[in-house]
Design a protein around this motif. Structure first.
Motif, PDB file in Angstrom:
ATOM      1  N   GLY A  98      59.847  90.133  35.935  1.00 39.61           N
ATOM      2  CA  GLY A  98      59.939  91.131  34.867  1.00 39.61           C
ATOM      3  C   GLY A  98      61.389  91.405  34.507  1.00 39.61           C
ATOM      4  N   LEU A 102      63.291  91.124  30.842  1.00 41.34           N
ATOM      5  CA  LEU A 102      64.073  92.176  30.183  1.00 41.34           C
ATOM      6  C   LEU A 102      65.493  91.685  29.905  1.00 41.34           C
ATOM      7  CD1 LEU A 102      64.505  95.028  29.127  1.00 41.34           C
ATOM      8  CD2 LEU A 102      64.859  95.801  31.482  1.00 41.34           C
ATOM      9  N   SER A 127      65.031  98.589  35.925  1.00 37.35           N
ATOM     10  CA  SER A 127      65.258  98.520  34.469  1.00 37.35           C
ATOM     11  C   SER A 127      66.285  99.581  34.082  1.00 37.35           C
ATOM     12  CB  SER A 127      63.946  98.765  33.699  1.00 37.35           C
ATOM     13  OG  SER A 127      62.968  97.832  34.081  1.00 37.35           O
ATOM     14  N   GLU A 162      58.610 102.995  28.629  1.00 37.95           N
ATOM     15  CA  GLU A 162      57.403 102.641  29.388  1.00 37.95           C
ATOM     16  C   GLU A 162      56.377 103.716  29.124  1.00 37.95           C
ATOM     17  OE1 GLU A 162      58.301 102.438  33.574  1.00 37.95           O
ATOM     18  OE2 GLU A 162      59.733 100.818  33.295  1.00 37.95           O
ATOM     19  N   ASP A 189      57.171  98.637  27.716  1.00 35.85           N
ATOM     20  CA  ASP A 189      56.779  98.029  28.987  1.00 35.85           C
ATOM     21  C   ASP A 189      55.341  98.439  29.250  1.00 35.85           C
ATOM     22  OD1 ASP A 189      56.293  97.521  31.720  1.00 35.85           O
ATOM     23  OD2 ASP A 189      58.438  97.561  32.165  1.00 35.85           O
ATOM     24  N   THR A 191      53.358  97.265  31.648  1.00 34.00           N
ATOM     25  CA  THR A 191      52.954  96.814  32.984  1.00 34.00           C
ATOM     26  C   THR A 191      51.847  97.691  33.562  1.00 34.00           C
ATOM     27  OG1 THR A 191      55.185  95.974  33.409  1.00 34.00           O
ATOM     28  CG2 THR A 191      53.815  96.407  35.335  1.00 34.00           C
ATOM     29  N   LEU A 209      56.572  94.107  27.148  1.00 36.00           N
ATOM     30  CA  LEU A 209      57.091  93.531  28.389  1.00 36.00           C
ATOM     31  C   LEU A 209      56.106  93.758  29.524  1.00 36.00           C
ATOM     32  CD1 LEU A 209      60.101  92.592  29.639  1.00 36.00           C
ATOM     33  CD2 LEU A 209      59.849  94.796  30.726  1.00 36.00           C
ATOM     34  N   HIS A 210      55.967  92.759  30.378  1.00 31.10           N
ATOM     35  CA  HIS A 210      55.174  92.932  31.601  1.00 31.10           C
ATOM     36  C   HIS A 210      55.964  92.433  32.796  1.00 31.10           C
ATOM     37  CE1 HIS A 210      51.072  93.948  30.305  1.00 31.10           C
ATOM     38  NE2 HIS A 210      51.369  93.288  29.207  1.00 31.10           N
ATOM     39  N   SER A 211      55.922  93.193  33.869  1.00 27.00           N
ATOM     40  CA  SER A 211      56.156  92.588  35.158  1.00 27.00           C
ATOM     41  C   SER A 211      54.812  91.953  35.505  1.00 27.00           C
ATOM     42  CB  SER A 211      56.536  93.650  36.198  1.00 27.00           C
ATOM     43  OG  SER A 211      56.469  93.044  37.478  1.00 27.00           O
ATOM     44  N   GLY A 225      57.390  87.419  34.876  1.00 28.27           N
ATOM     45  CA  GLY A 225      57.577  88.395  33.807  1.00 28.27           C
ATOM     46  C   GLY A 225      57.188  87.729  32.506  1.00 28.27           C
TER      47      GLY A 225
END
Ligand code: PLP
Length: 414
Positions: A98, A102, A127, A162, A189, A191, A209-211, A225
């Motif tokens: 992830g 980023l 992050s 997030e 994000d 996640t 965005l994903h972890s 990620g």
């Protein structure tokens, strides 16, 4: 290739098991193959020169056979296709973690001279650190959502948040924030929510965005990620990934594709258990506050009256470990681990109290989890004191403004 699959809309549960695999039956295969090659033979160097020129100029996905593992990989490409379908985006670009994902987003924007980032706390600790320390030459302005418009400058390249946030589960109105951002890309994000509960692009976000290390993999055995986005941004991400090398290993690509197949079932089952644990924690005199998003989900955070370190030391079934999104339940103390790298003042002012515990609820039976949690809470000792007994313990569904109220309430309880 079953072209119907690409034109007929399919439900999320169907995409989860079929997207990225639509060509398999035609290839005479059932499970996706793992291609571990780092390089690929070609007798036509002139054609390779043209293909490499085309990639360097446009960043478009290479057509034809792969060239080199840092450019692309067929197994990873299947995972990217599947995740893009689940998030409802044109493309998705996978990375080694992830944080690598980023990093690539920040490099894309700063390479265009857009080095300023507007971000909303809390974010995952690393992050936060990457932005706050300016490790990539970026500059961050931390704001509440209401102040985003005022913080945007001509060199702002990204707005980031997030929702639900790690670790307080604070929620933000993606659509309202996207409207404020205008032409500045909004990165959400996702996640914690996963596309099962929320698809940020449908609410105006440009980047998701994903972890992938968490729910997408789902079994605690793969790091990755991914950024889901439009093809224009994806092209820049491919070029940065090629130049900087943060690629996902093909075996990880395989495991992530496999993880996606059960994502909806896992998220829904764990969320049902989490909601029941929230109900019980909210009524428990040893618990000062429970944070749980309106959106639902399998992440729960709660503040204890007793010693949070003793609660961590007291679990037996639940694993005392950082990370989240696995089939088994995990618990950790954000102020000590996931958010340790964030300065104490910044942590506290964004609602990450020293008494906060964050639990990732897995697929165990709710009664077994509750028994373990109950014993651990007793190890952490003090129940609500006589002084605080008059104050009703409640579940908070923290919006960003509410997390301030939670923090103040917590101080009063100490
Ligand atoms: N985003 C969130 C919300 C996270 O929780 C994490 C890790 O915990 C990351 C990003 C970073 O992902 P990774 O550990 O895969 O680099």
């Amino acid at each position: 290739m079953n072209t119907d699959a690409l034109t007929t809309p399919r439900a999320l549960a169907t995409e989860a098991v079929h997207a990225g695999r639509d060509d398999l039956a035609g290839l005479g295969l059932h499970a996706a193959p793992i291609d571990l090659s780092t390089t690929y033979p070609s007798y036509d160097s002139r054609a390779e020169a043209d293909r490499i020129d085309a990639f360097a100029t446009t960043g478009a996905q290479l057509q034809g056979p792969p060239v080199y593992g840092r450019l692309d990989n067929p197994t990873t490409a299947r995972f990217e296709t599947a995740l893009a379908r689940l998030e409802g985006t044109e493309s998705a670009i996978a990375f080694a973690s992830g944080m690598a994902a980023l990093t690539a987003v920040l490099l894309v924007r700063s390479s265009m001279g857009l080095r300023h980032v507007v971000a909303v706390r809390p974010l995952y600790g690393c992050s936060d650190h990457l932005l706050n320390a300016g490790l990539l030459g970026t500059e961050v302005t931390w704001v509440q959502p209401a102040d985003i418009a005022a913080a945007i400058r001509p060199d702002t390249g990204l707005v980031m948040l997030e929702t639900p946030a790690n670790p307080t589960l604070a929620e933000a109105d993606i659509q309202a924030i996207a409207d404020i951002c205008g032409s500045v890309p909004l990165l959400v994000d996702n996640t914690f929510a996963t596309p099962v509960l929320q698809r940020p692009v449908e609410h105006g976000a440009r980047l998701v965005l994903h972890s992938a290390t968490k729910y997408l993999g789902g079994h605690g055995d793969v790091m990755g990620g991914v950024v889901a986005c439009d093809e224009e941004f994806a092209r820049s991400l491919r070029q940065v990934r090629f130049a900087t090398g943060g690629v996902l290993h093909p075996l990880a690509g395989y495991l992530l594709l496999r993880g996606l197949a059960t994502l909806p079932v896992r998220v829904r089952a764990a969320s049902a258990t989490a909601a029941e644990l929230v109900r019980r924690l909210t009524a428990d005199p040893r618990v000062a506050r429970v944070h749980y998003p309106k959106l639902g989900g399998a992440m729960v955070a709660f503040e204890v009256y007793g010693d949070p370190h003793e609660v961590i030391a007291g679990v037996r079934l639940i694993t005392p470990a950082v990370s989240l999104g696995s089939v088994d339940s995990l618990i950790q103390h954000p102020a000590s681990i996931s958010h340790r790298i964030v300065a104490e003042g910044d942590r506290r002012s964004s609602g990450v109290s020293d008494r906060l515990l964050r639990m990732s609820v897995g697929l165990e039976d709710v009664e077994d989890l509750w028994r373990d949690l109950c014993e651990a809470l007793s190890a952490g000792r003090p129940a609500r004191t006589a002084r605080s007994a008059g104050r009703a313990v409640r579940t908070v569904h923290p919006g960003r403004a509410e997390s301030e109220a939670v923090r103040t309430g917590h101080r009063a309880a100490r």
